[in-house]
Design a protein around this motif. Structure first.
Motif, PDB file in Angstrom:
ATOM      1  N   GLN A 187       0.829  -1.205   0.000  1.00  0.00           N
ATOM      2  CA  GLN A 187       0.000   0.000   0.000  1.00  0.00           C
ATOM      3  C   GLN A 187       0.868   1.261   0.000  1.00  0.00           C
ATOM      4  N   LEU A 188       1.928   1.256   0.782  1.00  0.00           N
ATOM      5  CA  LEU A 188       2.811   2.417   0.853  1.00  0.00           C
ATOM      6  C   LEU A 188       3.519   2.646  -0.482  1.00  0.00           C
ATOM      7  N   VAL A 189       4.023   1.578  -1.095  1.00  0.00           N
ATOM      8  CA  VAL A 189       4.679   1.708  -2.396  1.00  0.00           C
ATOM      9  C   VAL A 189       3.696   2.263  -3.422  1.00  0.00           C
ATOM     10  N   ALA A 190       2.488   1.712  -3.440  1.00  0.00           N
ATOM     11  CA  ALA A 190       1.473   2.185  -4.388  1.00  0.00           C
ATOM     12  C   ALA A 190       1.155   3.664  -4.154  1.00  0.00           C
ATOM     13  N   SER A 191       1.032   4.058  -2.906  1.00  0.00           N
ATOM     14  CA  SER A 191       0.725   5.455  -2.592  1.00  0.00           C
ATOM     15  C   SER A 191       1.869   6.379  -3.006  1.00  0.00           C
ATOM     16  N   LEU A 192       3.099   5.973  -2.731  1.00  0.00           N
ATOM     17  CA  LEU A 192       4.242   6.809  -3.104  1.00  0.00           C
ATOM     18  C   LEU A 192       4.385   6.902  -4.622  1.00  0.00           C
ATOM     19  N   GLU A 193       4.124   5.801  -5.329  1.00  0.00           N
ATOM     20  CA  GLU A 193       4.162   5.850  -6.794  1.00  0.00           C
ATOM     21  C   GLU A 193       3.068   6.775  -7.328  1.00  0.00           C
ATOM     22  N   ARG A 194       1.925   6.771  -6.692  1.00  0.00           N
ATOM     23  CA  ARG A 194       0.836   7.668  -7.098  1.00  0.00           C
ATOM     24  C   ARG A 194       1.250   9.124  -6.893  1.00  0.00           C
ATOM     25  N   VAL A 195       1.905   9.412  -5.755  1.00  0.00           N
ATOM     26  CA  VAL A 195       2.382  10.780  -5.507  1.00  0.00           C
ATOM     27  C   VAL A 195       3.399  11.180  -6.569  1.00  0.00           C
ATOM     28  N   ALA A 196       4.326  10.289  -6.901  1.00  0.00           N
ATOM     29  CA  ALA A 196       5.310  10.580  -7.949  1.00  0.00           C
ATOM     30  C   ALA A 196       4.606  10.893  -9.267  1.00  0.00           C
ATOM     31  N   ASP A 197       3.565  10.121  -9.583  1.00  0.00           N
ATOM     32  CA  ASP A 197       2.791  10.383 -10.802  1.00  0.00           C
ATOM     33  C   ASP A 197       2.096  11.738 -10.742  1.00  0.00           C
TER      34      ASP A 197
END
Length: 168
Positions: free
Chosen positions: A131-141
């Motif tokens: 979940q954290l990786v997905a959230s951080l990737e979303r922020v990067a996007d």
């Protein structure tokens, strides 16, 4: 927009700013304590872990361009922390090795910010990590930053060019 949405936007921006600020402060502390940047420290760590790594191997592991690694290694060589040696397997390549000064720098450097993060991340449940990786990737996007040259080094600013007044 609702007040609740405004509050969440502010809270998320504050959290991002805290992360950036912690990264910036760590970089400053590292420069004062060990005389290197976080990216330079990571190069020293990888060179210590691997047997005769090439700049290409360093670039691959760090997730940055070979030009970035070349610049980082140039600075470490100039400061007497690393050396280049011609590869015994392929004379067209060079291997990077630590000097005694480089080893001392690693011993004296404070715990890297990304190592602290890695320890705490490893303590999370598998679903929390995902979940954290997905959230951080979303922020990067959200910042249109997915294609930027980056490595697993928590540092502010460019990896290849060091800021004025910082470690060279």
């Amino acid at each position: 927009m609702t007040q609740n949405l405004h509050n969440r936007i502010d809270e998320s921006l504050i959290a991002l700013r805290r992360i950036l600020r912690a990264t910036e402060l760590y970089g400053r502390d590292l420069a004062q304590a060990a005389g290197v940047t976080p990216a330079q420290l990571r190069v020293l760590q990888i060179v210590e872990e691997k047997v005769d790594p090439t700049p290409k191997a360093l670039a691959t592991q760090m997730g940055v361009s070979q030009a970035t690694v070349t610049s980082l290694v140039d600075k470490l060589v100039a400061r007497g922390m690393a050396q280049r040696h011609a590869s015994e397997r392929d004379r067209r390549q060079s291997n990077i090795v630590l000097t005694e000064r480089g080893r001392r720098t690693l011993e004296e450097a404070p715990d890297a910010l990304q190592q602290r993060y890695a320890r705490k991340f490893a303590e999370l449940a598998d679903w929390e990590q995902a979940q954290l990786v997905a959230s951080l990737e979303r922020v990067a996007d959200m910042f249109d930053a997915r294609g930027l040259d980056a490595s697993p080094v928590l540092a502010t600013g460019a990896l290849q060019g060091e800021r004025k007044g910082g470690p060279e």
